[in-house]
Each structure stands twice: as C-alpha cells, then as structure tokens.
Design a protein around this motif. Structure first.
Motif, short mmCIF file in Angstrom:
data_model
loop_
_atom_site.label_atom_id
_atom_site.label_comp_id
_atom_site.label_asym_id
_atom_site.label_seq_id
_atom_site.Cartn_x
_atom_site.Cartn_y
_atom_site.Cartn_z
N SER A 1 0.83 -1.20 0.00
CA SER A 1 0.00 0.00 0.00
C SER A 1 0.87 1.25 0.00
O SER A 1 1.76 1.41 0.83
CB SER A 1 -0.92 -0.01 1.22
N GLY A 2 0.61 2.13 -1.00
CA GLY A 2 1.38 3.36 -1.13
C GLY A 2 2.60 3.23 -2.01
O GLY A 2 3.26 4.23 -2.31
N GLU A 3 2.91 2.04 -2.50
CA GLU A 3 4.12 1.84 -3.32
C GLU A 3 3.80 1.25 -4.68
O GLU A 3 4.70 0.86 -5.41
CB GLU A 3 5.11 0.93 -2.59
N GLY A 4 2.55 1.14 -5.06
CA GLY A 4 2.21 0.66 -6.39
C GLY A 4 1.78 -0.80 -6.41
O GLY A 4 1.86 -1.51 -5.41
N LEU A 5 1.35 -1.24 -7.58
CA LEU A 5 0.85 -2.60 -7.79
C LEU A 5 1.59 -3.22 -8.97
O LEU A 5 1.83 -2.55 -9.98
CB LEU A 5 -0.66 -2.58 -8.07
N LYS A 6 1.94 -4.49 -8.85
CA LYS A 6 2.57 -5.24 -9.94
C LYS A 6 1.71 -6.47 -10.23
O LYS A 6 1.46 -7.27 -9.33
CB LYS A 6 3.99 -5.66 -9.57
N VAL A 7 1.29 -6.59 -11.48
CA VAL A 7 0.49 -7.74 -11.92
C VAL A 7 1.31 -8.51 -12.95
O VAL A 7 1.79 -7.93 -13.92
CB VAL A 7 -0.86 -7.31 -12.53
N THR A 8 1.48 -9.81 -12.73
CA THR A 8 2.29 -10.65 -13.63
C THR A 8 1.41 -11.70 -14.27
O THR A 8 0.72 -12.45 -13.60
CB THR A 8 3.43 -11.33 -12.85
#
Length: 579
Positions: free
Chosen positions: A557-564
């Motif tokens: 939370s607060g540092e972005g999202l990564k979807v693989t």
C-alpha cells in the motif's frame, strides 16, 4: 478420565460405548500388558536361554554371512573394473594412452572424460601412464601421496586388471588403492595403463553389516597383513585371538576377519532377577502415570479438532483448525485442515459455477432487453444531434451518446464473463502484443500525465490466443493508468522467459492495493473504483486460465501494484496440444 465427547439423553448409545472404550483407557491396559509381560518372560528366560542365545548369535550362519560379505567385496571391485573398462574404451582416452608424447598434456576431451569418472563417491582420483611416459600422471589431491612409494605397494591381480596397494591410512590422509587396467596388456609389464584411485573406506564399508555390537568387529585384512575397520581406519587394538574368525581370501592376499571383542558383561543372575522385578514394578507405576498424562494431553489436542469439525459441519470454512499436535494427532489435524481448505475451494467453485450460470442467463436477458432499446436511443440521439444547432444541447446529446456506449460496454463485459470465448492457441510474439498495447494506450497515458514504458527484451513466444493475450495486457495497462489518474506516474511493462513459461508484468508506482483487498481483486464485481464494474480483472483471470496461465498480484500500500501474467512457452513442437 473426563470425556471429550459431549452428549445428552438424545446421544446414540454408540457414543456412550465409545466413551467407555476410550483410547486412553485402552492404551493404559495395553501398555501395562506390553510392558509387564515381556519383563516377566525375560526374567524367566534370562537364566536359561541367554548364554545359548549368545552362542547361537555368534556361531550360527557365520560362514554364510562371511560368504555374503565376500561377494559384496568382489562385486564392489568388479563394478570399479567395469567403470575402468568404460573409461579406457573411450577412443580419445585410448589414443592418448597409446600415442601421447612424453609429458604431453591430455586434450580437453580427455580431461572431460577423466573428470566425469571422478563423479563417483568411491573415487579419489585417476592415475594414467601413457606408453611413452616414464612415470604415471596423477589427477587427485596431492596430499594423498604423502609417504607413499608406488613401487613399494603390493600388486594383486583381479579379473582382467590389477590392484596396487593399498596405501594404508595415516593420521594425515585416508587409505586408498589403485585399480588399474592396460589397453595393451598387463604382462609382462604394461606399457600404458590407466587406474582409478579408490577409497579404501568404500571397500571396507561393504563388511559393516557383519558387526555385532559388543561381540564382533569386522575387519578387512590387506596383503600387508594389516587389518582395516569398516570405516577405513587401522584399529587401536589390532591383535588377534584364538576366537577371531578368518574367511577365505576374497581376492589373493585379502580376507575378512571377525575380531572377537570378549564376553559381554554378565551380572549375577540372582541380582538380575531382582532387578527385573523392581523394573517391572517401576514400569507399571510409570505406565499408569504416563497414561494419565497422555489422556489429558490427548483431550487437549482432540477437543479443538472436534470443535473445528463442528464448525466445518456448520458451514464455517474460513476459521482455521488447530493443527498443533504430536504424531498421529498432528497428522489428523493436518488432514482435517486440508479437508477444510478443499471443502472451501469446492464450495467456492460450486458457488462460482452457479453464479456464472445465473449470470449467463441474466446477461443474455440484459443483452436482449437493453441492447435493442439502447440501439434505438443511440440512433435517435445521433439523428437529433446532426440537426441540433444549439452547442449546449449538442454537447448534452454527445454526453448521452457516450453514456449509451458505456452502458453497452458494461453489457458486453457481462457477456464476456458469463460466456467466454474458447481460447485458440497459436504461436504468439509477446513483444509484438506489448508494443501494440503500448501504441494504443500511449495517448490515454499521455492525457493523464502518465509515462508508459516498455522494457526492451529479445523476442519471446508464447502458446496462447493472441487476441485474448492482447485483451489481458490492455486491461492491465488501462487499470494501472486509471489507478494514477490525477496524480501522474509511470507504468512499466516487462517481458521475460523463465523455464517453460513466459511472463508479462505490468507495474505502476501509484497508491497500490491494501493487503485486505489484494486477494479479492479477481472476484467478480469487486472494485475499488467509484465507476468500475469489477469485471475487468475477473475476465483477465478467466482468460489467463483458459490459456493455461495465471495472474499474480504483488502490492504494498502506497508503493504501487505489480500484476504478472504467466503463459506457457511456445516449444516449436508439433505435438504441443491446443489450449
């Protein structure tokens, strides 16, 4: 013992029987029987049978056991002979042994073969003597040659080779011997030969099963008449006695010796009987106390399992079971926990199937009942817009037209999720798909002040439906852009191949997703957006699974999202099955 089974007047009689025949109670009687009967029998048999049994153990089948150990030793040596023959028969090795010039270094191919021979745990190294060499070349740790003169070691023929040694173990190095073979013949003296430096401990280890603790110690006696223990050392006391048993030579100069360690300590039989009686009494008391302790401990371990099973029976699949326990109780707890997890997945799957069935019927009705009026309204709005001269009203009609398109998109999402198209797998250039998505999404990203970056990578191919892969990647990119509307940032698309899979990751440096929401992102109709439908990622997951892939989400939370996105690698194989 307090019962862990809760029952009342309506409880079936079978449970009352189970209480009377509880595990702890049966354990108490069984333990008393198991502990006391053998002690009583042992006290009776101790005087009359111990000496006879001891003699039987030390004398019976000695010859058969020795013969078996001799066969093991010969088999071990024969296996090394086979390895040596295979090495000597390699053309590069044979040619180097017979034609190498003095001090000529072996080729890379020969060194590779020698290194492969050293993969065996039974070998220390390899020694070779080409026909034109004056002295052999050693390929092993040089400390193994300390205080060793090769020409002073005994020579013993074996099969179609020879055994040189052994070099006896010292405080600074282990023992070893050479098993050599000559491609040009061993008689009278081999001009060229190759040998394996074999661990002496590997040979002597073959007799370890002859050991009888406190009675006999197996030794391998070398041609130097030096006994070696099963672990490859010279025993502290190597003297022989009349009770030692020597076998026949399993090869010339080598034989097995069973070293007699002396009579075991036998206490006075009368004292032993009293001791056994005292031990039986103490064992009975200990079993009673232990059974009470175990019954209480068993109750503490089983009660949470019963309560957890009741919760599962009541439909609570989310509360974890108490999985702590010892031995069988622990295994039972883990089995029940696995059952709970499988039931939860099964129920969830059944609910999902039922939801999709209902959604399919609903979406079909929506498509019929809504799309037709929407088409009429859209046509009417477009016709009125062309005749409208007032800019404000024309802008209002354009907004209505846009909202009609948005409603139509929602209907299409419902149809896509409820009745997905079957994937048609083919060779897909993932880099081309990513570049296409980047071109299409660049304008949207630029409009929101977001930098869209594609990390360069060499071409990589997946086995999937190209249209569905493009839809997945486009949806992930648009989700990342929408997550940073109004704040700007960067969206990065990376592609890589690892093992038999292709990975496409879309990451942003936006606000991220909380841990509570992360596990629900692919659930239908779950969304954190104010104007979202909650179907985008659900469709992405559905399409990924249809192409034998999956989606993985990582976020702080607060540092972005990564979807693989993970997809199967294109293997260029005619037999590769279509998804």
């Amino acid at each position: 013992m307090k019962s862990i089974i809760k029952y009342d007047a309506s409880t079936p009689p079978r449970l009352k029987v189970l209480r009377r025949n509880g595990l702890a109670r049966r354990y108490l009687f069984s333990a008393l029987l198991i502990a006391l009967v053998p002690l009583i029998v042992l006290a009776f048999m101790y005087d009359t049978q111990y000496v006879k049994a001891l003699e039987k153990v030390t004398e019976s089948r000695t010859n058969a056991r020795l013969a078996g150990a001799e066969n093991l030793l010969r088999t071990f040596l024969q296996e090394r002979i086979y390895e040596l023959e295979a090495l000597a028969d390699i053309p590069e090795v044979f040619e180097w042994l017979t034609t190498a010039s003095p001090n000529e270094q072996p080729s890379a191919e020969v060194m590779t073969q020698l290194r492969q021979a050293l993969d065996s745990p039974h070998l220390y190294g390899v020694v070779v003597k080409p026909s034109r060499f004056e002295v052999p070349s050693w390929y092993l740790t040089q400390t193994l040659l300390d205080q060793v003169a090769l020409d002073q070691l005994p020579l013993t023929p074996f099969a179609n080779g020879e055994i040189i040694g052994p070099a006896l173990p010292t405080e600074n190095r282990p023992g070893w011997f050479i098993l050599r073979l000559s491609p040009t013949g061993l008689n009278p003296t081999p001009e060229a030969w190759i040998g394996l430096v074999v661990r002496l401990a590997s040979l002597t280890d073959q007799v370890k099963d002859l050991s009888l603790t406190g009675l006999q110690n197996p030794l391998v006696v070398t041609p130097q008449d030096v006994p070696i223990t099963a672990v490859g050392n010279i025993p502290g006391d190597s003297s022989s006695s009349a009770k030692d048993i020597d076998s026949n030579d399993f090869i010339e100069g080598w034989h097995i010796r069973l070293q007699w360690l002396g009579d075991p300590l036998l206490g006075p039989l009368e004292s032993a009987r009293f001791g056994l009686i005292f031990l039986a009494s103490g064992a009975a008391l200990a079993v009673i106390l232990l059974s009470r302790h175990l019954s209480r401990r068993l109750e503490k371990q089983v009660t949470p399992l019963i309560e957890g099973a009741d919760r599962v029976a009541g439909g609570d699949f989310d509360t974890p079971l108490h999985t702590e326990g010892t031995a069988e109780i622990g295994y039972l707890a883990f089995a029940l926990e696995r059952m709970r997890l499988r039931l939860r997945r099964l129920v969830k799957s059944m609910v999902d199937v039922e939801r999709r069935a209902i959604l399919g019927q609903f979406s079909a009705g929506v498509a019929h009942e809504i799309r037709n009026p929407l088409a009429t309204i859209k046509t009417t709005i477009q016709a009125l817009s062309r005749k409208e001269s007032d800019p404000k009203r024309q802008k209002l009609m354009e907004s209505v037209d846009h909202e009609i398109d948005r409603v139509n998109d929602v209907v299409q999402l419902l149809l896509d999720y409820a009745r997905p198209r079957e994937a048609k797998a083919n060779k897909v250039n993932i880099i081309d798909v990513v570049e296409t998505v980047k071109i299409l999404a660049d304008a949207v990203a630029h409009r929101h002040g977001i930098e869209l970056v594609q990390v360069e990578h060499e071409p990589v191919y997946a086995w999937a439906d190209s249209a569905q892969v493009r839809q997945i990647v486009m949806n992930l990119v648009m989700n990342a852009i929408q997550a940073m509307e109004g704040i700007g940032g960067r969206v990065t698309i990376r592609t890589k191949q690892q093992g038999l899979a292709v990975y496409v990751s879309v990451s942003d440096n936006g606000p991220g997703v909380s841990a509570d929401h992360l596990s629900h992102l692919t659930e239908p109709f779950f969304t954190t957006k104010t104007n979202g439908t909650g179907l985008g990622l659900a469709i992405c997951r559905q399409l990924a699974q249809a192409n034998q892939g999956n989606l993985r989400f990582q976020s702080v939370s607060g540092e972005g999202l990564k979807v693989t996105l993970k997809l199967p690698l294109y293997l260029n194989n005619e037999n590769q099955e279509t998804v």
